[in-house]
Design a protein around this motif. Structure first.
Motif, PDB file in Angstrom:
ATOM      1  N   LEU A   1       0.902  -1.251  -0.271  1.00 48.82           N
ATOM      2  CA  LEU A   1      -0.080  -0.305   0.357  1.00 48.82           C
ATOM      3  C   LEU A   1       1.061   1.013   0.350  1.00 48.82           C
ATOM      4  CD1 LEU A   1      -2.812  -1.463   2.231  1.00 48.82           C
ATOM      5  CD2 LEU A   1      -2.855  -0.799   0.815  1.00 48.82           C
ATOM      6  N   ALA A   2       1.593   1.074   0.962  1.00 50.54           N
ATOM      7  CA  ALA A   2       3.074   2.441   0.968  1.00 50.54           C
ATOM      8  C   ALA A   2       3.444   2.564  -1.006  1.00 50.54           C
ATOM      9  CB  ALA A   2       4.052   2.141   1.910  1.00 50.54           C
ATOM     10  N   ALA A   3       3.665   1.443  -1.000  1.00 54.73           N
ATOM     11  CA  ALA A   3       4.676   1.544  -2.269  1.00 54.73           C
ATOM     12  C   ALA A   3       3.645   2.309  -3.447  1.00 54.73           C
ATOM     13  CB  ALA A   3       5.239   0.106  -3.058  1.00 54.73           C
ATOM     14  N   GLU A   4       2.329   1.924  -3.476  1.00 55.27           N
ATOM     15  CA  GLU A   4       1.317   2.238  -4.137  1.00 55.27           C
ATOM     16  C   GLU A   4       1.015   3.593  -4.167  1.00 55.27           C
ATOM     17  OE1 GLU A   4      -3.419   1.834  -5.675  1.00 55.27           O
ATOM     18  OE2 GLU A   4      -2.392   0.340  -4.330  1.00 55.27           O
ATOM     19  N   LEU A   5       1.063   3.835  -2.616  1.00 56.52           N
ATOM     20  CA  LEU A   5       0.776   5.407  -2.547  1.00 56.52           C
ATOM     21  C   LEU A   5       1.552   6.042  -2.716  1.00 56.52           C
ATOM     22  CD1 LEU A   5      -0.926   5.670   1.318  1.00 56.52           C
ATOM     23  CD2 LEU A   5      -2.003   5.905  -0.547  1.00 56.52           C
ATOM     24  N   GLY A   6       3.027   5.918  -2.901  1.00 49.36           N
ATOM     25  CA  GLY A   6       3.993   6.826  -3.872  1.00 49.36           C
ATOM     26  C   GLY A   6       4.181   7.025  -5.529  1.00 49.36           C
ATOM     27  N   GLN A   7       3.345   5.493  -5.732  1.00 46.92           N
ATOM     28  CA  GLN A   7       3.055   5.769  -7.307  1.00 46.92           C
ATOM     29  C   GLN A   7       2.354   7.075  -7.219  1.00 46.92           C
ATOM     30  OE1 GLN A   7       2.117   2.193  -8.452  1.00 46.92           O
ATOM     31  NE2 GLN A   7       4.621   1.412  -8.719  1.00 46.92           N
ATOM     32  N   TRP A   8       1.303   7.150  -6.819  1.00 50.10           N
ATOM     33  CA  TRP A   8      -0.397   7.936  -6.755  1.00 50.10           C
ATOM     34  C   TRP A   8       0.584   9.878  -6.713  1.00 50.10           C
ATOM     35  CZ3 TRP A   8      -3.889   7.493  -9.831  1.00 50.10           C
ATOM     36  CH2 TRP A   8      -4.180   5.992 -10.306  1.00 50.10           C
ATOM     37  N   ARG A   9       1.441   9.768  -5.943  1.00 50.56           N
ATOM     38  CA  ARG A   9       1.785  10.816  -5.332  1.00 50.56           C
ATOM     39  C   ARG A   9       2.755  11.600  -6.078  1.00 50.56           C
ATOM     40  NH1 ARG A   9       6.182  10.094  -1.541  1.00 50.56           N
ATOM     41  NH2 ARG A   9       7.729   9.040  -3.256  1.00 50.56           N
ATOM     42  N   ASP A  10       3.821  10.440  -6.854  1.00 42.72           N
ATOM     43  CA  ASP A  10       4.641  11.395  -7.965  1.00 42.72           C
ATOM     44  C   ASP A  10       3.877  11.153  -9.010  1.00 42.72           C
ATOM     45  OD1 ASP A  10       6.780  10.293  -6.339  1.00 42.72           O
ATOM     46  OD2 ASP A  10       6.943   8.131  -6.933  1.00 42.72           O
ATOM     47  N   ALA A  11       3.194  10.972  -9.568  1.00 41.17           N
ATOM     48  CA  ALA A  11       2.202  10.422 -10.799  1.00 41.17           C
ATOM     49  C   ALA A  11       1.088  11.967 -10.691  1.00 41.17           C
ATOM     50  CB  ALA A  11       0.748  10.137 -11.211  1.00 41.17           C
ATOM     51  N   ALA A  12       0.714  12.458  -9.414  1.00 36.10           N
ATOM     52  CA  ALA A  12      -0.135  13.981  -9.172  1.00 36.10           C
ATOM     53  C   ALA A  12       0.754  15.111  -9.309  1.00 36.10           C
ATOM     54  CB  ALA A  12      -0.255  14.042  -7.979  1.00 36.10           C
ATOM     55  N   ALA A  13       2.593  14.349  -8.431  1.00 34.59           N
ATOM     56  CA  ALA A  13       3.154  15.707  -8.504  1.00 34.59           C
ATOM     57  C   ALA A  13       4.019  16.235 -10.318  1.00 34.59           C
ATOM     58  CB  ALA A  13       4.710  15.193  -8.436  1.00 34.59           C
ATOM     59  N   THR A  14       3.664  14.887 -11.321  1.00 32.32           N
ATOM     60  CA  THR A  14       4.243  15.182 -12.480  1.00 32.32           C
ATOM     61  C   THR A  14       2.353  16.331 -12.934  1.00 32.32           C
ATOM     62  OG1 THR A  14       1.990  13.993 -13.709  1.00 32.32           O
ATOM     63  CG2 THR A  14       4.837  12.934 -12.875  1.00 32.32           C
ATOM     64  N   GLY A  15       1.930  17.081 -12.412  1.00 33.00           N
ATOM     65  CA  GLY A  15       1.029  17.731 -13.707  1.00 33.00           C
ATOM     66  C   GLY A  15      -0.389  17.207 -14.180  1.00 33.00           C
ATOM     67  N   SER A  16      -0.569  16.318 -13.751  1.00 30.02           N
ATOM     68  CA  SER A  16      -1.594  15.598 -14.951  1.00 30.02           C
ATOM     69  C   SER A  16      -3.135  15.624 -13.715  1.00 30.02           C
ATOM     70  CB  SER A  16      -1.229  14.103 -15.499  1.00 30.02           C
ATOM     71  OG  SER A  16      -2.776  13.055 -15.687  1.00 30.02           O
ATOM     72  N   ARG A  17      -4.052  15.549 -14.287  1.00 34.07           N
ATOM     73  CA  ARG A  17      -5.120  16.395 -14.047  1.00 34.07           C
ATOM     74  C   ARG A  17      -5.861  14.868 -13.218  1.00 34.07           C
ATOM     75  NH1 ARG A  17      -8.491  21.068 -17.093  1.00 34.07           N
ATOM     76  NH2 ARG A  17      -6.931  22.528 -16.867  1.00 34.07           N
ATOM     77  N   ASP A  18      -5.141  13.859 -14.518  1.00 35.19           N
ATOM     78  CA  ASP A  18      -5.889  12.679 -14.065  1.00 35.19           C
ATOM     79  C   ASP A  18      -5.292  12.384 -12.835  1.00 35.19           C
ATOM     80  OD1 ASP A  18      -8.032  12.517 -16.060  1.00 35.19           O
ATOM     81  OD2 ASP A  18      -6.485  11.584 -17.538  1.00 35.19           O
ATOM     82  N   ALA A  19      -4.553  12.222 -12.612  1.00 30.53           N
ATOM     83  CA  ALA A  19      -3.364  11.516 -11.510  1.00 30.53           C
ATOM     84  C   ALA A  19      -3.869  12.433  -9.855  1.00 30.53           C
ATOM     85  CB  ALA A  19      -1.999  11.460 -11.650  1.00 30.53           C
ATOM     86  N   LYS A  20      -4.125  13.542 -10.547  1.00 30.70           N
ATOM     87  CA  LYS A  20      -4.325  14.340  -9.294  1.00 30.70           C
ATOM     88  C   LYS A  20      -5.430  14.244  -8.579  1.00 30.70           C
ATOM     89  CE  LYS A  20      -1.661  18.813  -9.828  1.00 30.70           C
ATOM     90  NZ  LYS A  20      -1.314  19.880 -10.611  1.00 30.70           N
TER      91      LYS A  20
END
Length: 51
Positions: free
Chosen positions: A31-50
């Motif tokens: 779960l921690a690894a998955e949360l880290g992936q979501w955090r990194d994806a949201a940091a790219t500025g992608s609206r879908d990831a955010k």
């Protein structure tokens, strides 16, 4: 969450067996690894990831 996972793995009561609803260390680490992936994806500025 990683600290909690390590403490869960080391706890003697859990080594004897835990109820199925109890999250073991490996599940918490996943779960921690998955949360880290979501955090990194949201940091790219992608609206879908955010979202």
């Amino acid at each position: 969450m990683l600290t909690h996972a390590a403490k869960v793995d080391a706890h003697p009561a859990v080594k004897e067996g835990a109820p199925e609803y109890f999250s073991m260390g490996d599940k918490l680490r996943a779960l921690a690894a998955e949360l880290g992936q979501w955090r990194d994806a949201a940091a790219t500025g992608s609206r879908d990831a955010k979202a």
